[in-house]
Design a protein around this motif. Structure first.
Motif, short mmCIF file in Angstrom:
data_model
loop_
_atom_site.label_atom_id
_atom_site.label_comp_id
_atom_site.label_asym_id
_atom_site.label_seq_id
_atom_site.Cartn_x
_atom_site.Cartn_y
_atom_site.Cartn_z
N ARG A 160 83.11 0.01 30.65
CA ARG A 160 84.56 0.63 30.41
C ARG A 160 85.08 -1.00 29.41
O ARG A 160 84.99 -1.79 29.66
CB ARG A 160 84.44 1.13 30.75
N THR A 161 86.71 -0.89 29.07
CA THR A 161 86.90 -1.23 29.05
C THR A 161 88.05 -2.71 29.92
O THR A 161 87.84 -1.83 31.14
CB THR A 161 88.29 -1.08 28.12
N PRO A 186 82.12 -5.21 28.92
CA PRO A 186 82.79 -4.41 28.18
C PRO A 186 81.64 -3.75 27.11
O PRO A 186 80.99 -4.73 26.72
CB PRO A 186 83.40 -4.84 27.43
N CYS A 221 79.92 4.08 32.83
CA CYS A 221 81.78 3.74 32.05
C CYS A 221 82.64 5.44 32.40
O CYS A 221 82.74 5.75 33.15
CB CYS A 221 81.08 4.89 30.33
#
Length: 246
Positions: A160-161, A186, A221
């Protein structure tokens, strides 16, 4: 199934016969697409994968869905999206999980110099595909199994971010943060100008994140009820995005 996870546009000829699968939205597909490309209804696939009755354990459902794309047991399925390699990765995951020879086009639609791919490269589309679940390079694990392995120090890659990993962006979740012990890399860091980075750069990024060749890792994610991918990290990693995001 030893098909490379990512293919360059100039290598398409070596992979023929091909089945070109376009994962962009309907307006983009209608505006222009590769020769004889078939649009994958990604919005339907995402919903089906999350539903109880049509999840990835429903082999009959997915066998039929894949057959509707004209895929057989011989052609190489080449999946492309708008270049972000997110939707393409989701479709790639499902295809290879059920035994399709599938690969992602590096750079997606923008990387194709011309949509006029020679017709003789394209498979006839016999739709004689027979699903063989869990036969691909990347498999699934469930939440219960994952929880039982946390104490054993299983390697988890959080794709994920940064904001999501830190818990600053909750998206639709009730709480933020990350799984204890998860390592962060990421998805966006793996790309440069909508193309997968060179293998040496990817290897360095993975090493900096704490992974090495041969590691058995689980990637995830933010997808609601998203499948967790389990794979043994090869010399050249695949695109490490989650199968479904919301």
């Amino acid at each position: 199934m030893n098909t490379a996870s990512v293919i360059e546009p100039d290598a398409l000829a070596a992979g023929r016969p091909l089945r070109l699968l376009d994962v962009r939205d309907v307006p983009a597909f209608d505006a222009a697409h590769a020769t004889k490309a078939i649009r994958v209804p990604i919005e339907e696939w995402e919903a089906a994968a999350k539903a109880d009755t049509t999840g990835l354990d429903n082999v009959a459902y997915w066998e039929q869905a894949i057959r509707q794309l004209g895929i057989d047991d011989h052609a190489l399925a080449v999946v492309y999206d708008d270049g972000r390699m997110t939707e393409a990765a989701r479709v790639w995951f499902i295809l290879q999980y059920f035994g399709v020879r599938a690969t992602i086009l590096n750079g997606g639609w923008p990387a194709l110099s011309s949509p006029d791919i020679p017709a003789e490269w394209i498979a006839s589309g016999s739709a004689a595909f027979h699903a063989s679940p869990d036969s691909g390079r990347v498999g699934l694990t469930d939440r219960v199994t994952l929880q039982s392995e946390l104490e054993d120090g299983i390697d988890i890659l959080d794709a994920r971010t940064v904001a999501e990993f830190r818990g600053e962006d909750l998206r639709r979740n009730k709480r933020g943060g990350h799984i204890p012990g998860a390592r962060h890399l990421p998805h966006g860091a793996l790309l440069i100008q909508n193309r997968l980075r060179h293998s040496d750069e990817l290897r360095q990024l993975l090493a900096e994140a704490g992974f090495q060749s041969g590691d058995d890792i689980i990637t995830h994610c933010d997808g609601e009820d998203a499948p967790r991918w389990r794979q043994r990290l090869p010399f050249m990693p695949v695109t490490t995005t989650c199968a479904f995001t919301t």
